[in-house]
Design an enzyme around this catalytic site. Structure first.
Site, PDB file in Angstrom:
ATOM      1  CD  GLU A   1     107.904   4.965   6.455  1.00  0.00           C
ATOM      2  OE1 GLU A   1     107.504   6.015   6.445  1.00  0.00           O
ATOM      3  OE2 GLU A   1     109.162   4.528   6.768  1.00  0.00           O
TER       4      GLU A   1
ATOM      5  CB  SER B   1     110.779  17.069   7.362  1.00  0.00           C
ATOM      6  OG  SER B   1     109.277  16.621   8.036  1.00  0.00           O
ATOM      7  CE  LYS B   2     109.419   8.934   5.084  1.00  0.00           C
ATOM      8  NZ  LYS B   2     108.056   8.847   5.206  1.00  0.00           N
ATOM      9  NE  ARG B   3     110.544  14.100  11.327  1.00  0.00           N
ATOM     10  CZ  ARG B   3     111.376  13.540  10.993  1.00  0.00           C
ATOM     11  NH1 ARG B   3     111.604  12.385  10.367  1.00  0.00           N
ATOM     12  NH2 ARG B   3     112.808  14.774  10.471  1.00  0.00           N
TER      13      ARG B   3
ATOM     14  N   GLY C   1     104.356  16.054   5.988  1.00  0.00           N
ATOM     15  CA  GLY C   1     103.685  16.133   5.187  1.00  0.00           C
ATOM     16  C   GLY C   1     102.784  14.628   6.081  1.00  0.00           C
TER      17      GLY C   1
END
Ligand code: GLU
Length: 507
Positions: A282, A259-261, A263
């Site tokens: 963001e 997920s983006k998190r 990264g």
């Protein structure tokens, strides 16, 4: 003729998993002499994000994933954006109703909510399907005449697919083999809404059919939708394309989807290009901006879920096109590995010419107001590139080729700059001024005659020289560096170190 499509929804930046889907489609198309199509699936207008379509196009272009037809280049099967195809979908929804494969439903969101709650209270899950549709507000329970009357009166409706009761639906998947699901597990998905917009499912099938797509290669998250898609092809009387559902990209630890998190947490990008969210402002980092080379990203992604069956890891796009085999794609999720990503980048960085590396370095020099002779920068680039993984490291790694150190690493002073060192360094200056300024002559005079000849400690003297010239005990071969900096500059630096560090007492 093989025809494949990459069909992203413009709901944000393209996730690196989406890039891999595009890449596998591209490899498959090229190795079969087929066509690669870019279709934008924007039927869900509530999730539309401005700039996302442009981002997708730019990202794939950067990576060298080329299209033969698509929203940005046109082609004989256009338009290639679903919102531009809107008028063509209604007839297909009508056809399904006429043929008894679909029905109108009028259930208000509140009524559906109430139904869900009612089921939840009994610890059950509500599903709009063959067991419940008879009790709901639709053309099956109302009769077609009443339904038509309500539609004519302007009441909003949706069209739902009607799964036959208790049949097994088999999806032939090139990677997974046959995947079978019973229709009882499937809900009557909404295909079309009274605002004239199809949902993803209807638009996707109609477009794949009318664009004559032969192979649908997409992420595993679409596998649960595949039985509906297979049934839709059957309902329309069309031949279904071949399916291949690609494994998920997993977190580095291996559990769950990348997920983006992840990264953000682990310091690597999950998007190909930097993304500025138009709503929140963001900024999410991108491979391009972090200094990854497109060839490295392509190579790394190609191997996340597939390998050539040999130990070979470095493969150009052309080699990938030759070697890729869709049937050998793994069923299991592929784990992201940051160290491997860096390794690929380092390898591909080495394939850049000295001129290309110099261009990065010149930009960094320019940003610091430093001008340097182009040929000199090219030489530095050639000498130093093997130490570089990301272009951003160039300045830190090479700065001493352009500016003299003003500080000297205290730990190195302590370790190397022993008593008598100012004398030895003064001798080095003397040699520079008297011996012919050539590599071999300097080697003979400094290392052989002076250091060895006087029984001095080689490491101590040469590292002190390095400390004087570089400021730290890093860098390329010492005399190569001296030859590059020149006689005067080297002598100046050594003198400054003598003056700054000075003589130390016996330790
Ligand atoms: N629009 C879908 C997506 O965003 C495409 C799925 C498919 O390829 O069928 O992933």
């Amino acid at each position: 003729m093989v025809r494949v499509r990459f069909a992203p929804s413009p709901t944000g930046p393209l996730h690196i998993g989406g890039v891999r889907t595009a890449l596998y489609n591209y490899l498959f198309a090229r190795q079969n002499g087929g066509k690669m199509i870019l279709r934008i699936e924007d039927t869900d207008q509530t999730r539309f994000v401005p700039g996302a379509e442009q981002y997708i196009i730019e990202a794939l272009d950067w990576l060298g994933i080329e299209f033969d037809e698509g929203v940005h280049i046109g082609g004989p099967y256009g338009p290639y954006r679903q919102s531009d195809r809107k008028p063509m979908y209604r007839q297909y929804a009508d056809q399904l109703i006429r043929d008894g494969w679909a029905y109108y439903a009028f259930d208000k969101p509140e009524a559906l909510d109430a139904k869900r709650k009612e089921y939840e209270a009994q610890k059950k899950t509500f599903q709009y399907d063959c067991t419940t549709r008879g009790t709901m507000d639709n053309s099956l329970s109302l009769g077609m005449e009443e339904a038509q009357r309500r539609i004519d009166a302007g009441e909003p409706y949706v069209v739902r697919f009607m799964f036959p009761d208790d049949i097994n639906i088999t999806v032939h998947d090139l990677i997974r083999g046959d995947v079978t699901m019973n229709s009882r597990l499937l809900d009557d998905k909404v295909l079309f809404k009274s605002d004239g917009m199809p949902t993803y499912h209807l638009a996707n099938i109609v477009d794949d059919h009318t664009m004559e797509i032969t192979h649908v290669i997409r992420g595993e998250e679409w596998l649960p939708s595949a039985p509906l898609h297979v049934m839709l092809y059957k309902a329309f009387g069309w031949q279904a394309p071949q399916f291949a559902h690609l494994p998920l990209l997993l977190k580095p630890e291996g559990n769950g989807k990348l997920s983006k998190r992840d990264g953000d947490r682990l310091g690597f990008p999950v998007f190909p290009l930097e993304w500025h969210d138009p709503k929140s402002g963001e900024v999410s980092s991108g491979y391009r901006e972090q200094g990854y080379l497109p060839q490295a990203v392509v190579n790394m992604l190609a191997l996340m879920g597939w390998n050539p069956g040999t130990e070979q890891e470095l493969m150009s796009m052309d080699e990938l096109i030759k070697l890729f085999n869709i049937e050998h794609v793994s069923k299991n999720g592929a784990r992201f590995n940051l160290e491997k990503a860096k390794w690929f980048n380092h390898e591909y960085f080495q394939t850049l010419s000295d001129e290309q590396v110099a261009a990065y370095l010149e930009k960094q020099l320019g940003e610091r107001g430093i001008s340097a002779d182009h040929d000199y920068v090219v030489k530095v680039a050639g000498l130093m590139k093997e130490r570089i993984t990301f272009p951003s490291e160039l300045w830190d790694t090479c700065s001493y080729f352009f500016v003299a150190p003003t500080e000297y690493d205290p730990a190195a002073i302590k370790k190397r700059w022993k008593a008598g060192m100012t004398t030895h360094m003064a001798k080095v200056i003397e040699i520079l001024n008297t011996v012919s300024f050539e590599y071999d002559a300097l080697h003979q005079a400094i290392l052989e005659d002076y250091i060895k000849g006087n029984g001095l400690n080689m490491g101590s003297v040469m590292n002190s020289l390095r400390l004087a010239v570089v400021g730290k005990t890093v860098g390329p071969d010492m005399l190569t560096l001296v030859m590059m900096l020149g006689k005067e500059e080297t002598a100046r630096r050594v003198q400054r170190a003598i003056d700054t560090i000075g003589e130390v007492s016996e330790q």
